[in-house]
Design a protein around this motif. Structure first.
Motif, PDB file in Angstrom:
ATOM      1  N   LEU A  70       0.301  -1.379  -0.213  1.00  0.00           N
ATOM      2  CA  LEU A  70       0.192   0.161  -0.057  1.00  0.00           C
ATOM      3  C   LEU A  70       0.736   1.322   0.105  1.00  0.00           C
ATOM      4  N   LEU A  99       3.368   1.492  -1.932  1.00  0.00           N
ATOM      5  CA  LEU A  99       3.680   1.451  -2.777  1.00  0.00           C
ATOM      6  C   LEU A  99       2.719   2.030  -3.667  1.00  0.00           C
ATOM      7  N   LYS A 100       1.941   1.702  -3.481  1.00  0.00           N
ATOM      8  CA  LYS A 100       0.018   2.572  -4.249  1.00  0.00           C
ATOM      9  C   LYS A 100       0.398   4.267  -3.724  1.00  0.00           C
ATOM     10  N   PHE A 151       2.918   5.685  -5.718  1.00  0.00           N
ATOM     11  CA  PHE A 151       3.243   5.950  -7.416  1.00  0.00           C
ATOM     12  C   PHE A 151       1.408   6.739  -7.606  1.00  0.00           C
ATOM     13  N   ASP A 152       1.016   7.233  -6.585  1.00  0.00           N
ATOM     14  CA  ASP A 152      -0.241   7.839  -7.125  1.00  0.00           C
ATOM     15  C   ASP A 152      -0.173   9.410  -7.370  1.00  0.00           C
ATOM     16  N   ASP A 200      -0.044  10.269 -10.292  1.00  0.00           N
ATOM     17  CA  ASP A 200      -0.788  10.785 -11.417  1.00  0.00           C
ATOM     18  C   ASP A 200      -1.689   9.952 -12.156  1.00  0.00           C
ATOM     19  N   LYS A 201      -2.280   9.710 -10.459  1.00  0.00           N
ATOM     20  CA  LYS A 201      -3.661   8.697 -10.313  1.00  0.00           C
ATOM     21  C   LYS A 201      -4.626   9.901 -11.064  1.00  0.00           C
ATOM     22  N   VAL A 221     -13.315   4.662 -11.539  1.00  0.00           N
ATOM     23  CA  VAL A 221     -12.524   3.268 -11.040  1.00  0.00           C
ATOM     24  C   VAL A 221     -10.887   4.162 -10.740  1.00  0.00           C
ATOM     25  N   GLU A 222     -10.287   3.916 -10.197  1.00  0.00           N
ATOM     26  CA  GLU A 222      -8.400   4.531  -9.676  1.00  0.00           C
ATOM     27  C   GLU A 222      -7.892   4.310 -10.614  1.00  0.00           C
ATOM     28  N   ILE A 223      -7.443   4.897 -11.551  1.00  0.00           N
ATOM     29  CA  ILE A 223      -5.920   4.526 -12.247  1.00  0.00           C
ATOM     30  C   ILE A 223      -5.466   5.366 -12.428  1.00  0.00           C
ATOM     31  N   SER A 224      -3.706   4.789 -12.615  1.00  0.00           N
ATOM     32  CA  SER A 224      -2.735   6.008 -13.317  1.00  0.00           C
ATOM     33  C   SER A 224      -3.398   6.291 -14.496  1.00  0.00           C
ATOM     34  N   PHE A 229      -2.167   4.608 -17.637  1.00  0.00           N
ATOM     35  CA  PHE A 229      -2.239   3.378 -17.941  1.00  0.00           C
ATOM     36  C   PHE A 229      -3.614   4.015 -18.661  1.00  0.00           C
ATOM     37  N   ILE A 246      -2.280   4.156 -22.336  1.00  0.00           N
ATOM     38  CA  ILE A 246      -1.291   3.681 -22.754  1.00  0.00           C
ATOM     39  C   ILE A 246      -3.289   2.382 -23.662  1.00  0.00           C
ATOM     40  N   VAL A 265       0.912  -2.280 -10.873  1.00  0.00           N
ATOM     41  CA  VAL A 265       1.902  -1.414 -10.982  1.00  0.00           C
ATOM     42  C   VAL A 265       1.701  -0.118 -11.187  1.00  0.00           C
ATOM     43  N   MET A 266       1.540  -0.752 -12.817  1.00  0.00           N
ATOM     44  CA  MET A 266       0.997  -0.255 -14.117  1.00  0.00           C
ATOM     45  C   MET A 266      -0.338   0.595 -13.615  1.00  0.00           C
ATOM     46  N   LEU A 267      -1.028  -0.301 -13.507  1.00  0.00           N
ATOM     47  CA  LEU A 267      -2.236   0.923 -13.471  1.00  0.00           C
ATOM     48  C   LEU A 267      -2.271   0.980 -11.827  1.00  0.00           C
ATOM     49  N   ASN A 268      -1.022   1.479 -11.815  1.00  0.00           N
ATOM     50  CA  ASN A 268      -1.310   2.462  -9.691  1.00  0.00           C
ATOM     51  C   ASN A 268      -2.993   1.244  -9.005  1.00  0.00           C
ATOM     52  N   GLN A 269      -2.443  -0.175  -8.558  1.00  0.00           N
ATOM     53  CA  GLN A 269      -2.849  -0.307  -7.745  1.00  0.00           C
ATOM     54  C   GLN A 269      -2.341  -1.446  -6.363  1.00  0.00           C
ATOM     55  N   ALA A 270      -3.092  -1.432  -5.648  1.00  0.00           N
ATOM     56  CA  ALA A 270      -2.326  -2.048  -4.682  1.00  0.00           C
ATOM     57  C   ALA A 270      -1.863  -3.387  -5.257  1.00  0.00           C
ATOM     58  N   VAL A 271      -0.384  -3.559  -5.112  1.00  0.00           N
ATOM     59  CA  VAL A 271      -0.110  -5.289  -5.833  1.00  0.00           C
ATOM     60  C   VAL A 271      -0.155  -6.202  -4.909  1.00  0.00           C
ATOM     61  N   THR A 277       1.358  -7.179   2.215  1.00  0.00           N
ATOM     62  CA  THR A 277       0.361  -5.940   2.898  1.00  0.00           C
ATOM     63  C   THR A 277      -1.051  -5.992   2.246  1.00  0.00           C
ATOM     64  N   GLY A 278      -0.661  -6.299   0.867  1.00  0.00           N
ATOM     65  CA  GLY A 278      -1.628  -6.287  -0.436  1.00  0.00           C
ATOM     66  C   GLY A 278      -2.181  -7.759  -0.846  1.00  0.00           C
TER      67      GLY A 278
END
Lengths: 600, 378
Positions: free
Chosen positions: A526, A528-529, A532-533, A535-536, A572-575, A578, A581, B355-361, B365-366
């Motif tokens: 979490l 990590l997410k 990378f937020d 550009d969410k 939906v929450e995405i980067s 994505f 792409i 990671v590409m979609l910015n979701q928890a891997v 903990t994910g």
């Protein structure tokens, strides 16, 4: 029969190669052949190579005949009286230039006393094997070769008096040392190259010891008192340049304070330092984003229709302002014309650079280090005689690097400072260590250059005697003020909505592939997410066709461009990358379908 | 027969551990010890959601940066070159079919392993071609004959008779059809059966030089060495199958360093072991310290499918379930085009896609989710 090649092309055969080479050389020495032509013989291929092409590095050497150099005392006397010069020596066939290939066929003596009848040449001076900067290194013959090269590189980056007419110049990105000095331990090259006209370092007192661990890993501890007295003090200059360009259709730039109706007008605050001509006044204190030269330009695109409309009069702001993170004082303003006759405005900004933590300092021996701590003079260690070092250098930097010359310079510098004279530290031809030690003893110091010292904070005597002496230190142009960067929020890229890259663009520090892996390895999914937020985005997705839907904020409703309104659409929450792409795949004719599913 | 008190631990502890406890412990304390062992065993298990693969990659990758690129040389007369260090590791993990320096370690049965006649055995193993034992070749253009003068000392070394050489020349592929071999003292005279051009004669001469006479195919060099009181033979070039057929070879320990050869001769389990051994050998030689379990994991992923799969885009990576994960590793266009053609679905079950979609891997903990038990209201 030996094949002869002229500049790599076959030219013919020679019956007697030795005779040919001999006659070639004597002809060259007499001036019949140009002095830059060289001949060499390859034993393995049995080929003669004559080179006269450009780009070869040539080295001058004294010609030796039967073990006796052709350069005699008579010549030296004539040289001293200025009766003859270098060109005469070359023309008389006393000195000749060899390229790398011809040197392979020659036997060059390093010193005159090494000469034997076999020798063909004699080195003018052993120092001639080095370049200018390398020959400035004191006691270079006591230094590991690789370090000598590093020392040479460092020397080139040092801050000094690069030119005496700096007030008249508009140099880009230069530093000027305030109180440059000549080194105490000198090489003859210092004299030959007029080093006193453009010196770049200062003689300081260096103690080799540790100080609370703030000089570990190549750092140095600096005395605050020394900085206050001018050690390493420098000024940084950078010009801002702008010109009035002419465009097609008789339009041109205008250097002035922009009107408020100009497109891209900043704010009155930003233009406050401009005088009526649109240029800042000298000695103005400027901060980042302050406008230095106000300028307005015509609109970028002119269509024929616009020419008659009112909108075409809207001009564009194109002022030059100070970059992000910079500050300074306006030093000099010049208004001139360039080659095309356009008005050219140059503004020079000056910024005082007092040494701070993180600035880079170096001795001539490749012993570089950054400032780890600036200590008040009262807290610095002091010797029995009351001497306080300017820099504390860590002893751990010496054994692995084997910079013997570094320590020799300390010894020589100390002797020179006490005796009141310069020490000759020319590579291969310096004052012997024993003599320097003996002189140091006669001056009332320990011959090993160490001294009893006291802790500046507690006043206690150190158990070990400290190696302390004088040496030449240089400040390098890599300064924290030019490199420091941080960011929390800031500009993003238009395409990907990710943070920009690089200090100039106030960019973010990239958390790369390998750094990402460390988060995964820790299972910190979490976190990590969150990292990378940057550009969410939240996008509506049509559950029916799996494409990204449209959200109409005005009408406050969502609809799918394919399926219409009567479908379920979910956010939906995405980067953003994505989403990008997905769009690119669609542009390629690939149908990326998102299938939504409840997460829990 | 398992002890009464240990019955309940069956299935919870590995068999080997149960056996050891039974052997070592006095009967009275057996239960207590087993309990403690179980506790210890459970606590040393890897947690669910631990990224073992990534940790293995990092644990091998970081020391890998310190490895040297040098090749290692055997000291001695018959010098042999061995790929070591990073190039060797890359070679193994990529699953290269042809390796730079194929080698074998041949262990011998008693009494040969005590050093008896080891040189002779070694020489017999080495593949010898006619060219190597020939002293001189003469060509008689007029009669279309080739005269081979042999080096009799070398022949004696190899325990060969000239008639035997002539025999093998007479049987050799490509040569036998065209010539007739005849022994004349130290010389073998080869006469062309049919009239041919001089050019053909020259070609024939080259062919003759390459005819193998004795030894095992592929064994280019042999080196008898002594290792801890035991003699063995190290060879450059491998032929595991033929070597294992020899009766003086200790078949339980003799090994090749060519993993594909091992897979063909000994099977996939042996290959897994060979990969682990070979990688570990390099790491040990470099003086690095990597836990063997990381290497085991890599070897496992390379061999689970039953055939060797390298850690490359053609091997393991091509097996990944996720299109996005494959596309993010080399040749993205190919993967996207193929996925579009077949209508692939990406279930987003792994790290890179998320990671590409910015979701928890879905690691650490994910990984865990919540499951709510809904009870119907009465």
């Amino acid at each position: 029969m030996t094949e002869v090649f002229l500049n790599g092309k076959f030219a013919g055969d020679v019956e007697n190669k030795d005779e040919f080479i001999e006659s070639f050389k004597s002809e060259r020495r007499q001036g019949g052949i140009h002095y830059q032509a060289n001949v060499s013989y390859d034993h393995e291929l049995d080929q003669l190579m004559i080179e006269s092409s450009r780009g070869r590095v040539l080295r001058p050497l004294i010609i030796v005949k039967e073990g006796i150099p052709l350069l005699t005392d008579k010549h030296i006397k004539q040289l001293q009286k200025n009766e003859i010069n270098w060109t005469d020596l070359v023309q008389q066939g006393i000195i000749e230039f060899l390229d790398a290939a011809e040197e392979e066929n020659s036997l060059v003596a390093f010193r005159e006393d090494e000469l034997t009848p076999e020798h063909t040449h004699l080195e003018i001076s052993p120092l001639a094997m080095f370049g200018l900067a390398t020959s400035l290194v004191p006691f270079g013959d006591y230094l590991q070769g690789a370090r000598l090269i590093i020392g040479n590189k460092n020397l080139k980056q040092s801050v000094g008096l690069y030119t005496a007419n700096f007030p008249q110049r508009m140099d880009m990105d230069v530093n000027l040392l305030h109180y440059p000095q000549m080194p105490l331990a000198q090489s003859i090259m210092h004299e030959l190259s007029n080093y006193d006209k453009h010196p770049s370092g200062q003689n300081i007192i260096v103690a080799v010891m540790t100080y609370k661990g703030y000089n570990m890993e190549d750092a140095v501890v600096i005395n605050k008192g020394s900085i206050d007295r001018g050690f390493g003090r420098a000024t940084y200059y950078r010009p801002a340049i702008s010109e009035e360009l002419r465009y097609s259709g008789g339009l041109m730039d205008q250097i002035s304070i922009p009107d408020k109706d100009v497109k891209g007008y900043k704010s009155e605050q930003d233009y406050r330092l401009l005088e009526d001509d649109g240029i800042v006044f000298p000695e103005a204190k400027v901060k980042e984003e302050d406008v230095l030269i106000g300028k307005v330009s015509p609109p970028r695109f002119l269509s024929s229709l616009d020419e008659y409309s009112l909108a075409s009069n809207i001009r564009r702001e194109s002022s030059i302002s100070l970059r992000h993170g910079e500050r300074g004082i306006i030093d000099f303003v010049a208004v001139t014309e360039n080659e095309e006759g356009n008005k050219l405005v140059q503004v020079r900004i000056r910024d005082p650079r007092i040494p701070e933590v993180g600035d880079k300092f170096v001795s001539s021996h490749g012993q570089k280090g950054v400032v780890g701590l600036i200590v008040p003079e009262s807290d610095m260690p002091y010797s029995a005689k009351g001497i306080v070092p300017d820099i504390i250098f860590s002893p751990h930097g010496i054994p692995s690097r084997m910079t013997v010359s570094h320590m020799l310079e300390l010894l020589a510098g100390k002797t020179g400072a006490l005796a009141g004279r310069y020490i000759d530290a020319t590579t291969f031809d310096n004052e012997p260590e024993e003599a320097l030690r003996a002189e140091l003893v006669s001056l009332g110091f320990k011959e090993d250059c160490t001294e009893m010292m006291y802790n500046g904070i507690t006043g206690e005597k150190y158990l070990a005697r400290i190696f302390i002496g004088n040496m030449y230190y240089l400040r390098l142009k890599h300064m924290v003020a030019n490199k420091i960067q941080s960011r929390a929020r800031g500009p993003i890229q238009l395409l990907t909505r990710q943070p920009t890259e690089g200090r100039a663009k106030e960019g973010g520090l990239r958390l790369g592939e390998m750094e990402k892996d460390t988060f995964v390895a820790h299972g910190a999914s979490l976190l990590l997410k969150e990292r990378f937020d940057s550009d969410k985005t939240i996008v509506p997705v049509c559950e029916e066709c799996g494409l990204i839907a449209i959200e109409d904020y005005v009408k406050d409703k969502k609809y799918c461009p394919v399926c219409g309104e009567k479908v379920e659409i979910n956010d939906v929450e995405i980067s953003y990358a994505f989403k990008l792409i997905l769009d690119e795949l669609k542009a390629l004719g690939v149908y990326p379908k998102l299938k939504l599913k409840a997460k829990y | 027969m398992v002890h009464q008190d240990l019955k309940e631990f069956e299935g919870k502890l590995p068999e080997l551990l149960i056996k050891q406890i039974e052997e070592i412990c006095p009967a009275s304390k057996i239960k207590k010890v087993a309990k403690m062992a179980l506790k210890e065993y459970e606590s040393s298990k890897i947690d669910p959601g631990e990224s073992v693969g990534l940790v293995a990659a990092q644990s091998i990758g970081e020391p890998g940066t310190q490895m040297t690129l040098n090749t290692f040389h055997f000291a001695g007369v018959a010098e042999m070159n061995v790929t070591m260090g990073l190039p060797r590791i890359i070679e193994i993990l990529d699953g290269r079919k042809t390796i730079k320096t194929p080698m074998m370690e041949i262990f011998l049965k008693s009494p040969y392993n005590k050093g008896k006649g080891i040189r002779e055995i070694a020489m017999k193993l080495k593949e010898t071609k006619v060219g190597e034992i020939i002293h001189e070749i003469q060509i008689n253009l007029a009669e279309l004959k080739i005269l081979c003068h042999f080096n009799m000392d070398k022949l004696a070394d190899l325990d060969l008779k000239i008639s035997k050489v002539a025999d093998s020349l007479g049987k050799a592929k490509g040569v036998a059809k065209e010539v007739k071999a005849k022994v004349e003292g130290d010389i073998i005279v080869l006469k062309m059966k049919e009239e041919g051009s001089i050019n053909e004669l020259y070609k024939l001469k080259e062919k003759i030089k390459n005819v193998p006479i004795c030894g095992i195919k592929g064994i280019k060099q042999v080196l008898p060495v002594k290792r801890k009181e035991e003699f063995l033979i190290i060879t450059a070039g491998t032929n595991l199958k033929k070597i294992l057929e020899l009766d003086f070879v200790d078949t339980t320990r003799t090994i090749s360093n060519d993993i594909y050869e091992i897979a063909a001769v000994l099977g996939i389990e042996a290959t897994r072991h060979a990969i682990i051994d070979e990688v570990f050998k390099v790491i040990e030689a470099q003086g690095l310290n990597i836990d063997i379990r990381h290497i085991m994991l890599v070897a496992d992923t390379m061999t689970v499918s039953g055939v060797i799969k390298g850690i490359t885009r053609y091997g393991v990576v091509s097996e990944k379930a996720s299109v996005l994960a494959r596309a993010s590793f080399e040749t993205p266009i190919r993967h996207i085009v193929n996925a579009a053609l077949t209508g692939e679905t990406d279930k987003l079950n792994s790290v890179v896609e998320n990671v590409m979609l910015n979701q928890a891997v879905p690691v650490g903990t994910g990984l865990p989710g919540l499951k709510v038990k809904t009870t119907k209201e009465k």
